[in-house]
Design a protein around this motif. Structure first.
Motif, PDB file in Angstrom:
ATOM      1  N   GLN A  80       0.279  -1.005   0.185  1.00  0.00           N
ATOM      2  CA  GLN A  80      -0.272   0.260   0.199  1.00  0.00           C
ATOM      3  C   GLN A  80       0.846   1.150   0.497  1.00  0.00           C
ATOM      4  O   GLN A  80       0.705   2.171  -0.373  1.00  0.00           O
ATOM      5  CB  GLN A  80      -0.989  -0.145   1.698  1.00  0.00           C
ATOM      6  N   SER A  81       2.224   1.283   0.270  1.00  0.00           N
ATOM      7  CA  SER A  81       3.040   3.033   0.844  1.00  0.00           C
ATOM      8  C   SER A  81       3.618   2.714  -0.646  1.00  0.00           C
ATOM      9  O   SER A  81       3.246   3.939  -1.282  1.00  0.00           O
ATOM     10  CB  SER A  81       3.686   2.705   1.428  1.00  0.00           C
ATOM     11  N   ALA A  82       3.726   2.236  -1.830  1.00  0.00           N
ATOM     12  CA  ALA A  82       4.110   1.761  -2.776  1.00  0.00           C
ATOM     13  C   ALA A  82       2.802   2.099  -3.487  1.00  0.00           C
ATOM     14  O   ALA A  82       3.330   3.530  -4.783  1.00  0.00           O
ATOM     15  CB  ALA A  82       4.767   0.825  -3.631  1.00  0.00           C
ATOM     16  N   ALA A  83       1.595   1.792  -3.853  1.00  0.00           N
ATOM     17  CA  ALA A  83       0.759   2.108  -4.224  1.00  0.00           C
ATOM     18  C   ALA A  83       0.426   3.487  -4.280  1.00  0.00           C
ATOM     19  O   ALA A  83      -0.199   4.269  -4.478  1.00  0.00           O
ATOM     20  CB  ALA A  83      -0.404   1.514  -3.459  1.00  0.00           C
ATOM     21  N   ARG A  84       0.573   4.062  -3.188  1.00  0.00           N
ATOM     22  CA  ARG A  84      -0.043   5.435  -2.572  1.00  0.00           C
ATOM     23  C   ARG A  84       1.088   6.785  -3.438  1.00  0.00           C
ATOM     24  O   ARG A  84       0.609   7.786  -3.816  1.00  0.00           O
ATOM     25  CB  ARG A  84       0.025   5.667  -0.824  1.00  0.00           C
ATOM     26  N   VAL A  85       2.324   6.156  -3.368  1.00  0.00           N
ATOM     27  CA  VAL A  85       3.661   7.019  -3.932  1.00  0.00           C
ATOM     28  C   VAL A  85       3.580   6.876  -5.171  1.00  0.00           C
ATOM     29  O   VAL A  85       3.415   7.636  -6.185  1.00  0.00           O
ATOM     30  CB  VAL A  85       4.742   6.665  -3.525  1.00  0.00           C
ATOM     31  N   TRP A  86       2.675   5.850  -6.219  1.00  0.00           N
ATOM     32  CA  TRP A  86       2.446   5.575  -7.079  1.00  0.00           C
ATOM     33  C   TRP A  86       1.300   5.508  -7.787  1.00  0.00           C
ATOM     34  O   TRP A  86       0.993   6.515  -9.160  1.00  0.00           O
ATOM     35  CB  TRP A  86       3.148   3.785  -7.899  1.00  0.00           C
ATOM     36  N   GLY A  87       0.523   6.751  -6.576  1.00  0.00           N
ATOM     37  CA  GLY A  87      -1.422   6.661  -7.409  1.00  0.00           C
ATOM     38  C   GLY A  87      -1.878   5.893  -7.235  1.00  0.00           C
ATOM     39  O   GLY A  87      -3.242   6.370  -8.252  1.00  0.00           O
ATOM     40  N   LEU A  88      -1.455   4.676  -6.849  1.00  0.00           N
ATOM     41  CA  LEU A  88      -2.574   3.581  -7.387  1.00  0.00           C
ATOM     42  C   LEU A  88      -3.862   3.501  -5.953  1.00  0.00           C
ATOM     43  O   LEU A  88      -3.194   3.613  -5.502  1.00  0.00           O
ATOM     44  CB  LEU A  88      -2.000   2.513  -6.953  1.00  0.00           C
ATOM     45  N   PRO A  89      -5.765   3.727  -6.636  1.00  0.00           N
ATOM     46  CA  PRO A  89      -6.169   3.202  -5.467  1.00  0.00           C
ATOM     47  C   PRO A  89      -6.329   2.399  -4.613  1.00  0.00           C
ATOM     48  O   PRO A  89      -5.957   1.440  -5.160  1.00  0.00           O
ATOM     49  CB  PRO A  89      -7.116   4.305  -6.081  1.00  0.00           C
ATOM     50  N   ILE A  90      -6.654   2.245  -3.256  1.00  0.00           N
ATOM     51  CA  ILE A  90      -7.660   0.811  -3.127  1.00  0.00           C
ATOM     52  C   ILE A  90      -8.437   1.475  -2.530  1.00  0.00           C
ATOM     53  O   ILE A  90      -8.954   2.307  -2.315  1.00  0.00           O
ATOM     54  CB  ILE A  90      -6.415   0.696  -1.436  1.00  0.00           C
ATOM     55  N   LEU A  91      -9.094   0.348  -1.810  1.00  0.00           N
ATOM     56  CA  LEU A  91     -11.138   0.590  -1.248  1.00  0.00           C
ATOM     57  C   LEU A  91     -10.654   0.264   0.092  1.00  0.00           C
ATOM     58  O   LEU A  91     -10.138  -0.670   1.183  1.00  0.00           O
ATOM     59  CB  LEU A  91     -11.785  -1.017  -2.619  1.00  0.00           C
ATOM     60  N   SER A  92     -10.553   1.825   0.369  1.00  0.00           N
ATOM     61  CA  SER A  92     -10.669   2.053   2.131  1.00  0.00           C
ATOM     62  C   SER A  92     -10.089   2.288   1.926  1.00  0.00           C
ATOM     63  O   SER A  92      -9.050   3.443   1.395  1.00  0.00           O
ATOM     64  CB  SER A  92     -10.405   0.607   3.177  1.00  0.00           C
ATOM     65  N   ARG A  93      -9.292   3.581   3.512  1.00  0.00           N
ATOM     66  CA  ARG A  93      -9.033   4.538   3.957  1.00  0.00           C
ATOM     67  C   ARG A  93      -7.226   3.678   3.974  1.00  0.00           C
ATOM     68  O   ARG A  93      -7.267   2.337   4.200  1.00  0.00           O
ATOM     69  CB  ARG A  93      -8.971   4.902   5.652  1.00  0.00           C
ATOM     70  N   TRP A  94      -5.813   4.335   3.750  1.00  0.00           N
ATOM     71  CA  TRP A  94      -5.216   4.206   3.978  1.00  0.00           C
ATOM     72  C   TRP A  94      -4.870   3.303   4.982  1.00  0.00           C
ATOM     73  O   TRP A  94      -5.373   3.847   6.057  1.00  0.00           O
ATOM     74  CB  TRP A  94      -3.996   4.675   3.156  1.00  0.00           C
TER      75      TRP A  94
END
Length: 328
Positions: A80-94
């Motif tokens: 999830q941390s790499a996803a945040r830097v890349w701008g990839l979304p997830i469903l729910s809060r980080w």
């Protein structure tokens, strides 16, 4: 708050840095007791007004930066941390924790808001992005597909396959083909999470226009309803076209009518970049005219918000009420 402001933030204060100039962290701890400072990690503080002004996305970036700054060497962000830097979304809060990747066989205990993952990875699966070391976008997508729930994984993978892919700063990144994703998942072999990753990778589709659409599509599948066509364009008399999130062919409808489906996240009614200088009332009116135009030639229409998109049961009820026939 601009994402780029947090790639090299000035708001964070480390007690370790203060010790270099003969100071300590007692004033920061007093500031925390007074409500003036928020402790992000042990020895890392941010002013309370900065923290409260940040949304969930930016607060997680602050957590990431804090965790990186407390490491003796530059770590590799993953999941999830790499996803945040890349701008990839997830469903729910980080998550509250920051995720780092180490080579298999390494030993580092997860603690203090940091989770360590141990796995094999190639040199080309780690890249520099905005001053961080992160797993590549493809590797990040695979890791997410292995570890997070189906609907959230679909949202991440759909976004990662979208072309053109735009980074958080607006720059374009390389396009990833679905076949590349499937091949990367196949290389997992029998590793933990491989089956879930295969299902999510096979289901992923870069045509999905938003996180809400991806989550809706995943839960349409889980609800047992037929798969829709994505982003079908309908010509407008006099020129132009209306593009619709979902279309079900007439054979799926009890009255043999095409059914159109739209996820409405309300973003277009609240964010300046979508309003384009228009009032909310003007945007709502334009949307009503568009919907009337789409309904006119003997088509059905179903619309839903986030509360329905995240619930397979509610989506199923709504679509059956609109005349769609379940597959199972």
């Amino acid at each position: 708050m601009d994402t780029r402001d947090f790639l090299h933030p000035t708001a964070l204060t480390l007690t370790r840095q203060r010790s270099l100039v003969g100071m300590d962290g007692r004033d920061l701890r007093r500031g925390r007791d007074k409500g003036e400072q928020v402790r992000i990690l042990r020895g890392v503080y941010v002013p309370t007004d900065v923290w409260k002004a940040a949304d969930d996305d930016d607060q997680y970036l602050i957590r990431i930066q804090a965790a990186v700054l407390t490491r003796r060497s530059q770590p590799v962000l993953s999941h999830q941390s790499a996803a945040r830097v890349w701008g990839l979304p997830i469903l729910s809060r980080w998550p509250a924790e920051v995720h780092f990747l180490l080579s298999a066989g390494s030993k580092r205990k997860s603690r203090a808001g940091v989770v360590w993952h141990y796995d094999h990875f190639r040199d080309d699966e780690v890249v520099e992005l905005g001053g961080y070391l992160v797993t590549s976008r493809l590797r990040t997508m695979v890791d997410l597909a292995r570890t997070i729930p189906f609907a959230s994984a679909v949202a991440s993978l759909d976004a990662g396959l979208r072309a053109p892919y735009l980074l958080p700063d607006g720059e374009r990144s390389e396009t990833i083909a679905k076949e590349e994703l499937q091949e990367a998942v196949a290389r997992l072999g029998s590793a933990r999470g491989c089956r879930a990753a295969r299902v999510s990778a096979d289901f992923a589709d870069g045509q999905s226009g938003s996180t809400g659409e991806s989550v809706s599509r995943a839960n349409i599948h889980l609800s047992g309803m037929p798969a829709p066509l994505l982003q079908v364009a309908y010509p407008i008399l006099g020129g132009g076209e209306d593009r619709v999130d979902f279309t079900w062919e007439a054979r799926h409808h009890i009255r043999r009518l095409p059914l159109l489906g739209e996820f409405d996240g309300k973003v277009k009614y609240t964010r300046d970049q979508y309003l384009a200088g228009r009032t909310i009332e003007e945007v709502v009116w334009i949307e009503k005219v568009r919907e009337d135009r789409l309904r006119a030639p003997n088509r059905g229409m179903a619309r839903w918000l986030w509360a329905v998109a995240v619930s397979p049961a509610r989506l199923r009820t709504l679509l059956i009420a609109a005349g769609l026939r379940p597959e199972r």
